[in-house]
Design a protein around this motif. Structure first.
Motif, PDB file in Angstrom:
ATOM      1  N   PHE A   1       2.648   1.767  -3.319  1.00  0.00           N
ATOM      2  CA  PHE A   1       1.716   2.223  -4.354  1.00  0.00           C
ATOM      3  C   PHE A   1       1.456   3.715  -4.217  1.00  0.00           C
ATOM      4  O   PHE A   1       1.424   4.450  -5.215  1.00  0.00           O
ATOM      5  CB  PHE A   1       0.413   1.441  -4.268  1.00  0.00           C
ATOM      6  CG  PHE A   1      -0.566   1.772  -5.364  1.00  0.00           C
ATOM      7  CD1 PHE A   1      -0.520   1.094  -6.576  1.00  0.00           C
ATOM      8  CD2 PHE A   1      -1.520   2.769  -5.201  1.00  0.00           C
ATOM      9  CE1 PHE A   1      -1.412   1.399  -7.603  1.00  0.00           C
ATOM     10  CE2 PHE A   1      -2.412   3.080  -6.214  1.00  0.00           C
ATOM     11  CZ  PHE A   1      -2.357   2.398  -7.421  1.00  0.00           C
ATOM     12  N   GLU A   2       1.244   4.176  -3.004  1.00  0.00           N
ATOM     13  CA  GLU A   2       0.993   5.602  -2.776  1.00  0.00           C
ATOM     14  C   GLU A   2       2.197   6.443  -3.158  1.00  0.00           C
ATOM     15  O   GLU A   2       2.071   7.486  -3.804  1.00  0.00           O
ATOM     16  CB  GLU A   2       0.650   5.825  -1.297  1.00  0.00           C
ATOM     17  CG  GLU A   2      -0.667   5.194  -0.856  1.00  0.00           C
ATOM     18  CD  GLU A   2      -0.845   5.246   0.644  1.00  0.00           C
ATOM     19  OE1 GLU A   2       0.059   5.784   1.341  1.00  0.00           O
ATOM     20  OE2 GLU A   2      -1.882   4.758   1.132  1.00  0.00           O
TER      21      GLU A   2
ATOM     22  N   PRO B   1      -0.721  -7.284  -2.142  1.00  0.00           N
ATOM     23  CA  PRO B   1      -1.844  -6.350  -2.093  1.00  0.00           C
ATOM     24  C   PRO B   1      -3.051  -6.941  -1.380  1.00  0.00           C
ATOM     25  O   PRO B   1      -3.231  -8.158  -1.349  1.00  0.00           O
ATOM     26  CB  PRO B   1      -2.160  -6.114  -3.570  1.00  0.00           C
ATOM     27  CG  PRO B   1      -1.778  -7.401  -4.228  1.00  0.00           C
ATOM     28  CD  PRO B   1      -0.580  -7.906  -3.467  1.00  0.00           C
TER      29      PRO B   1
ATOM     30  N   HIS C   1      -6.795  -0.967  -5.574  1.00  0.00           N
ATOM     31  CA  HIS C   1      -6.438   0.452  -5.703  1.00  0.00           C
ATOM     32  C   HIS C   1      -7.113   1.084  -6.920  1.00  0.00           C
ATOM     33  O   HIS C   1      -6.456   1.627  -7.799  1.00  0.00           O
ATOM     34  CB  HIS C   1      -4.923   0.621  -5.796  1.00  0.00           C
ATOM     35  CG  HIS C   1      -4.224   0.473  -4.485  1.00  0.00           C
ATOM     36  ND1 HIS C   1      -4.248   1.438  -3.513  1.00  0.00           N
ATOM     37  CD2 HIS C   1      -3.501  -0.560  -3.982  1.00  0.00           C
ATOM     38  CE1 HIS C   1      -3.561   1.027  -2.459  1.00  0.00           C
ATOM     39  NE2 HIS C   1      -3.107  -0.188  -2.716  1.00  0.00           N
TER      40      HIS C   1
ATOM     41  N   SER D   1      -5.956  -4.932  -1.926  1.00  0.00           N
ATOM     42  CA  SER D   1      -6.991  -4.237  -2.687  1.00  0.00           C
ATOM     43  C   SER D   1      -6.507  -4.026  -4.115  1.00  0.00           C
ATOM     44  O   SER D   1      -5.340  -4.283  -4.438  1.00  0.00           O
ATOM     45  CB  SER D   1      -7.322  -2.886  -2.048  1.00  0.00           C
ATOM     46  OG  SER D   1      -6.250  -1.971  -2.235  1.00  0.00           O
TER      47      SER D   1
ATOM     48  N   GLU E   1       0.826  -1.210   0.000  1.00  0.00           N
ATOM     49  CA  GLU E   1       0.000   0.000   0.000  1.00  0.00           C
ATOM     50  C   GLU E   1       0.858   1.257   0.000  1.00  0.00           C
ATOM     51  O   GLU E   1       0.607   2.191  -0.760  1.00  0.00           O
ATOM     52  CB  GLU E   1      -0.915   0.006   1.237  1.00  0.00           C
ATOM     53  CG  GLU E   1      -1.808  -1.212   1.387  1.00  0.00           C
ATOM     54  CD  GLU E   1      -2.747  -1.406   0.220  1.00  0.00           C
ATOM     55  OE1 GLU E   1      -3.543  -0.487  -0.041  1.00  0.00           O
ATOM     56  OE2 GLU E   1      -2.697  -2.462  -0.428  1.00  0.00           O
TER      57      GLU E   1
ATOM     58  N   TYR F   1       0.596  -0.621 -10.461  1.00  0.00           N
ATOM     59  CA  TYR F   1       0.121  -1.830  -9.779  1.00  0.00           C
ATOM     60  C   TYR F   1       0.862  -3.058 -10.307  1.00  0.00           C
ATOM     61  O   TYR F   1       1.279  -3.925  -9.540  1.00  0.00           O
ATOM     62  CB  TYR F   1      -1.383  -1.970  -9.998  1.00  0.00           C
ATOM     63  CG  TYR F   1      -2.079  -2.944  -9.083  1.00  0.00           C
ATOM     64  CD1 TYR F   1      -2.606  -2.522  -7.858  1.00  0.00           C
ATOM     65  CD2 TYR F   1      -2.235  -4.276  -9.444  1.00  0.00           C
ATOM     66  CE1 TYR F   1      -3.262  -3.422  -7.019  1.00  0.00           C
ATOM     67  CE2 TYR F   1      -2.885  -5.173  -8.616  1.00  0.00           C
ATOM     68  CZ  TYR F   1      -3.398  -4.746  -7.404  1.00  0.00           C
ATOM     69  OH  TYR F   1      -4.035  -5.638  -6.576  1.00  0.00           O
TER      70      TYR F   1
ATOM     71  N   VAL G   1      -8.280   3.809  -7.992  1.00  0.00           N
ATOM     72  CA  VAL G   1      -8.278   5.227  -7.638  1.00  0.00           C
ATOM     73  C   VAL G   1      -8.349   6.147  -8.853  1.00  0.00           C
ATOM     74  O   VAL G   1      -8.553   7.349  -8.705  1.00  0.00           O
ATOM     75  CB  VAL G   1      -7.014   5.561  -6.822  1.00  0.00           C
ATOM     76  CG1 VAL G   1      -7.034   4.825  -5.497  1.00  0.00           C
ATOM     77  CG2 VAL G   1      -5.736   5.197  -7.601  1.00  0.00           C
TER      78      VAL G   1
ATOM     79  N   THR H   1     -10.497   0.061 -13.614  1.00  0.00           N
ATOM     80  CA  THR H   1     -11.467   0.703 -12.720  1.00  0.00           C
ATOM     81  C   THR H   1     -12.835   0.792 -13.389  1.00  0.00           C
ATOM     82  O   THR H   1     -13.868   0.498 -12.775  1.00  0.00           O
ATOM     83  CB  THR H   1     -10.990   2.109 -12.330  1.00  0.00           C
ATOM     84  OG1 THR H   1      -9.707   2.014 -11.699  1.00  0.00           O
ATOM     85  CG2 THR H   1     -11.971   2.778 -11.385  1.00  0.00           C
TER      86      THR H   1
ATOM     87  N   GLN I   1     -14.427  -2.070  -3.675  1.00  0.00           N
ATOM     88  CA  GLN I   1     -13.376  -2.929  -3.147  1.00  0.00           C
ATOM     89  C   GLN I   1     -13.962  -4.136  -2.404  1.00  0.00           C
ATOM     90  O   GLN I   1     -13.471  -5.257  -2.516  1.00  0.00           O
ATOM     91  CB  GLN I   1     -12.469  -2.141  -2.207  1.00  0.00           C
ATOM     92  CG  GLN I   1     -11.388  -2.981  -1.536  1.00  0.00           C
ATOM     93  CD  GLN I   1     -10.557  -3.762  -2.531  1.00  0.00           C
ATOM     94  OE1 GLN I   1     -10.172  -3.240  -3.570  1.00  0.00           O
ATOM     95  NE2 GLN I   1     -10.300  -5.027  -2.241  1.00  0.00           N
TER      96      GLN I   1
ATOM     97  N   ARG J   1      -2.117   4.143 -12.769  1.00  0.00           N
ATOM     98  CA  ARG J   1      -2.499   3.076 -11.860  1.00  0.00           C
ATOM     99  C   ARG J   1      -2.116   1.682 -12.365  1.00  0.00           C
ATOM    100  O   ARG J   1      -1.564   0.871 -11.612  1.00  0.00           O
ATOM    101  CB  ARG J   1      -4.018   3.116 -11.612  1.00  0.00           C
ATOM    102  CG  ARG J   1      -4.486   2.044 -10.657  1.00  0.00           C
ATOM    103  CD  ARG J   1      -5.835   1.453 -11.058  1.00  0.00           C
ATOM    104  NE  ARG J   1      -5.956   0.131 -10.450  1.00  0.00           N
ATOM    105  CZ  ARG J   1      -5.605  -1.000 -11.071  1.00  0.00           C
ATOM    106  NH1 ARG J   1      -5.164  -0.967 -12.310  1.00  0.00           N
ATOM    107  NH2 ARG J   1      -5.704  -2.166 -10.452  1.00  0.00           N
TER     108      ARG J   1
ATOM    109  N   ASP K   1      -6.947  -7.611 -11.432  1.00  0.00           N
ATOM    110  CA  ASP K   1      -6.408  -6.456 -12.154  1.00  0.00           C
ATOM    111  C   ASP K   1      -6.333  -6.740 -13.649  1.00  0.00           C
ATOM    112  O   ASP K   1      -6.931  -6.041 -14.466  1.00  0.00           O
ATOM    113  CB  ASP K   1      -5.027  -6.102 -11.600  1.00  0.00           C
ATOM    114  CG  ASP K   1      -4.354  -4.988 -12.373  1.00  0.00           C
ATOM    115  OD1 ASP K   1      -4.978  -3.914 -12.540  1.00  0.00           O
ATOM    116  OD2 ASP K   1      -3.193  -5.177 -12.810  1.00  0.00           O
TER     117      ASP K   1
END
Length: 334
Positions: free
Chosen positions: A210-211, A240, A244, A242, A207, A224, A246, A253, A269, A220, A287
């Motif tokens: 990734f941030e 991971p 993500h 999640s 996490e 990822y 975002v 997404t 999620q 993304r 993913d």
């Protein structure tokens, strides 16, 4: 003095009583209540300008005909063929992750065999950034331009063939590559940047990385993918919990919102985790699976294999088909 009729209206304005009394309506006609001219009226602020409207891009996904399909794990789907296709993609994506861990191919194997962890991480980044192609040798272009970490050189991408999931934009040049090296140098090394605190769990490490990797031009999907590669190839202890989701414009997404029938990030999620648990697949398998599922029927409908070859996923696919009540494969004429 004005009087009220039995209909509780001014008698002169009542359409019934005014006719009986012979009176005339005192309500001015509609035209008289309007401004004499609207030539100088201000246009509504809610109306977009033609320039703004011209810049809008709407991405539509092809939908299969509604055949009454319903499943609690896939509340957004209404066609059995779409559920079957997702089952196939989940099985393939999971098989690919297992191959990365047990028998990596091509440059994935090179990442594992390199002695220096800095070169391992740098090669994994170049793979995720440029992306394998779908040709006979998916890693040929990456291998041709790859550099070592110690050299300080950036790969020359001026004429490289990019893979379908690449992060590289020729208009941006080397800015993303430079930003990545600067990110690692600020931490002291790539290993320090990815590993973080020794007390962190693999999930928290994923996490935080990734941030922190939210670099210009490193969207993304490739971000990822890089962390998934580093974790499954055993370079760093990353895992991971999640997806993500975002980035509103990210195709994974967008696909997730359609499959799970919701746009709220928290519920999105939760539903993704429920599907992964029920199907007995890693959350990160969704993913690539959702990305490939979204491509069906479009101009780029071929599956993104991401360098995976000879994946034996028939048994797992059949199991997920049964779970999702989509026993007939998408290409089964029956």
């Amino acid at each position: 003095m004005p009087t009220f009729c039995r209909h509780n209206r001014l008698e002169a304005n009542c359409p019934i009583c005014s006719r009986k009394s012979g009176g005339a309506s005192v309500t001015p006609p509609r035209s008289a209540r309007r401004p004499e001219s609207r030539a100088v009226s201000t246009p509504s602020k809610r109306r977009p300008s033609s320039r703004a409207a011209g810049d809008l891009r709407v991405r539509r996904m092809a939908r299969a005909p509604d055949d009454g399909y319903e499943h609690d794990l896939l509340p957004g789907l209404r066609a059995t063929v779409e559920a079957a296709r997702l089952a196939d993609e989940l099985a393939f994506a999971t098989g690919r992750l297992e191959q990365l861990e047990r028998a990596p191919r091509g440059l994935y194997a090179d990442v594992v065999m390199l002695d220096d962890v800095e070169d391992q991480a740098w090669l994994a980044f170049q793979i995720a950034y440029i992306a394998p192609t779908e040709g006979e040798d998916p890693f040929a272009e990456i291998d041709r331009v790859r550099t070592t970490w110690a050299s300080g050189e950036l790969p020359d991408l001026s004429d490289v063939e990019l893979g379908p999931r690449t992060a590289h934009d020729p208009a941006r040049g080397t800015k993303t590559l430079e930003a990545y090296r600067a990110w690692a140098e600020r931490a002291g090394s790539q290993a320090a940047a990815f590993a973080g605190d020794e007390a962190w769990t693999p999930q928290r490490r994923f996490e935080r990385a990734f941030e922190r990797l939210a670099l210009p031009g490193f969207g993304r999907g490739p971000r990822y993918e890089l962390l998934v590669l580093l974790g499954h190839l055993g370079v760093f202890d990353l895992q991971p919990w999640s997806l993500h989701l975002v980035d509103a414009m990210d195709p994974t997404t967008i696909a997730a919102k359609r499959v799970f029938g919701i746009g709220d990030a928290m519920n999105l999620q939760r539903r993704a985790s429920e599907l992964a648990t029920a199907a007995d697949v890693p959350i990160e398998a969704l993913d690539l699976a959702l990305l490939n599922w979204s491509r069906a029927g479009g101009p780029d409908s071929e599956r993104i294999t991401a360098g995976a070859r000879e994946i034996d996923d028939a048994g797992r696919a059949a199991s997920i088909h049964r779970l999702l009540h989509a026993d007939a494969p998408a290409d089964d004429p029956e």
